[in-house]
Design an enzyme around this catalytic site. Structure first.
Site, PDB file in Angstrom:
ATOM      1  N   GLU A 107       0.075  -1.304   5.854  1.00 54.40           N
ATOM      2  CA  GLU A 107       1.159  -0.757   6.678  1.00 54.40           C
ATOM      3  C   GLU A 107       1.024   0.752   6.843  1.00 54.40           C
ATOM      4  O   GLU A 107       1.307   1.295   7.918  1.00 54.40           O
ATOM      5  CB  GLU A 107       2.509  -1.100   6.046  1.00 54.40           C
ATOM      6  N   ASP A 130       0.825  -1.207   0.000  1.00 54.51           N
ATOM      7  CA  ASP A 130       0.000   0.000   0.000  1.00 54.51           C
ATOM      8  C   ASP A 130       0.856   1.254   0.000  1.00 54.51           C
ATOM      9  O   ASP A 130       2.005   1.253   0.450  1.00 54.51           O
ATOM     10  CB  ASP A 130      -0.965   0.010   1.185  1.00 54.51           C
TER      11      ASP A 130
END
Length: 391
Positions: free
Chosen positions: A139, A74
């Site tokens: 994350e 991400d």
């Protein structure tokens, strides 16, 4: 190396940006490459929206504890009008600079590790320990439904991880950074309820008065920590940072709000007693007035440091760096990475990025990485990974 650059740029084009990251697109892309290189792959689903890709290269002695190469897929949002190129077009300019969100944080690492493993396999170098690449979701939004959850699953336990090489940071000079500890992230909202009424009155017990007291105390502590940094007696990862990130409340300029909520981002220094910080926060709320209370939206626990002395995996890394003539320095990670959850279950973890001599643009506009720096990072991994795996 054209294929490595192509894979890097194509991975950057996948819009794995919050709040709606294309995780399936990332997994399918990386899975296809890994299987094309002859590696084993599996996908573990944390839930319907959060897959974890696991890429495995079995060692000659698979009973030994394995080596984990962890990264995340991400990326953070962009302000497209501030970019000189489309942040998801992965444009490479005449200097070889590749512009895209995730170019530094941290799609570069995932592809560099994958390309290095392909080259290691092609060279015929054998590795005793099994290598597992894990590519995680979430994350960038705290990992609560990502690595924080994954490390407690049977799937993770069955990886038999002995050592984790995790997220590091790019550098703007010749040095490389080693993270063996990191600050803890606390996200907190202080609720300040108060007397509502007409904006022309001077009522007691208002939300604004309470919010001012809260903000004053938090920002005073911020100033004290900033002095340590300005005097160069501490690095960023050694101090506690406090930033006011949100203010909520109010409907009209002439109406006193029944509540103001003040949001702060705290990164607690690694050696700070968490109980003392929590007591300080509760004391500030008490001083602010009746009904003021904290709401923690994230409150990472304190985790053990990964000691370098006597660590056989670190010794292999250090020897590799010396043989390659690389300069490095040890720091506490100034942000927060998935490594903290790996350390939290008792597995040693080192944060390391093989990219230097680059303008640091993590989460910034016009994030980019030069193709030659990227290719050099692959060559570093080609030496580093077998040396650690053959400990």
């Amino acid at each position: 190396m054209d294929s490595a650059i192509s894979n890097f740029r194509n991975y950057l084009k996948i819009r794995s940006v919050h709040p709606e990251p294309d995780y399936d697109g990332c997994v399918n892309f990386l899975k296809k490459i890994a299987e094309g290189y002859g590696f084993q792959t599996s996908v573990f689903h944390l839930d319907d929206q959060r897959p974890v890709l696991i890429i495995t290269i079995e060692g000659s002695q698979p009973q030994l504890p394995s080596i984990l190469l962890n990264s995340h897929m991400d990326v953070v949002p962009v302000f497209e009008e501030k970019w000189i190129h489309d942040p998801f077009a992965a444009v490479m300019d005449s200097n070889g600079d590749i512009y895209a969100r995730g170019a530094q944080d941290m799609k570069c690492v995932t592809i560099a590790e994958l390309e290095a493993l392909k080259n290691i396999k092609a060279s015929g170098v054998r590795m005793k320990r099994t290598i597992h690449m894990t590519i995680l979701p979430d994350e960038e939004i705290g990992s609560e439904l990502g690595m924080a959850k994954f490390v407690h699953t049977e799937t993770f336990k069955n990886l038999n991880v002995g050592f984790d090489i995790d997220e590091g940071s790019i550098m703007d000079n010749e040095e490389f950074i080693i993270f063996n500890n990191e600050r803890c992230k606390w996200s907190i909202r202080i609720h300040c309820p108060g007397q509502s009424g007409h904006g022309s009155l001077l009522l007691d017990n208002t939300a604004g008065e309470k919010a001012r007291i809260v903000i004053d105390h938090f920002m005073d502590l911020r100033s004290k920590e900033a002095v340590k940094l300005k005097e160069h007696t501490f690095c960023l990862g050694d101090i506690t940072t406090i930033n006011l990130t949100s203010l909520q409340g109010g409907v009209e300029d002439n109406v006193l709000p029944p509540e103001i909520v003040v949001g702060f981002d705290l990164r607690i220094a690694a050696d700070v007693d968490h109980k003392k910080i929590e007591n300080w926060i509760n004391d500030v709320c008490k001083k602010a007035g009746d009904g003021v209370y904290p709401e923690f939206t994230q409150k990472d626990p304190q985790v053990p440091v990964t000691h370098l002395e006597g660590n056989i995996y670190w010794q292999a890394m250090d020897t590799t760096f010396k043989n390659l003539g690389m300069k490095w320095k040890r720091l506490n990670c100034f942000a927060a990475s998935d490594a903290r959850f790996v350390r939290g279950v008792g597995i040693p973890a080192i944060g390391f990025s093989p990219f230097n001599n680059s303008s640091v643009r993590l989460h910034d506009h016009n994030e980019y990485l030069n193709k030659d720096i990227f290719l050099k990072g692959i060559s570093i991994y080609e030496r580093l990974i077998p040396n650690v795996a053959n400990v």
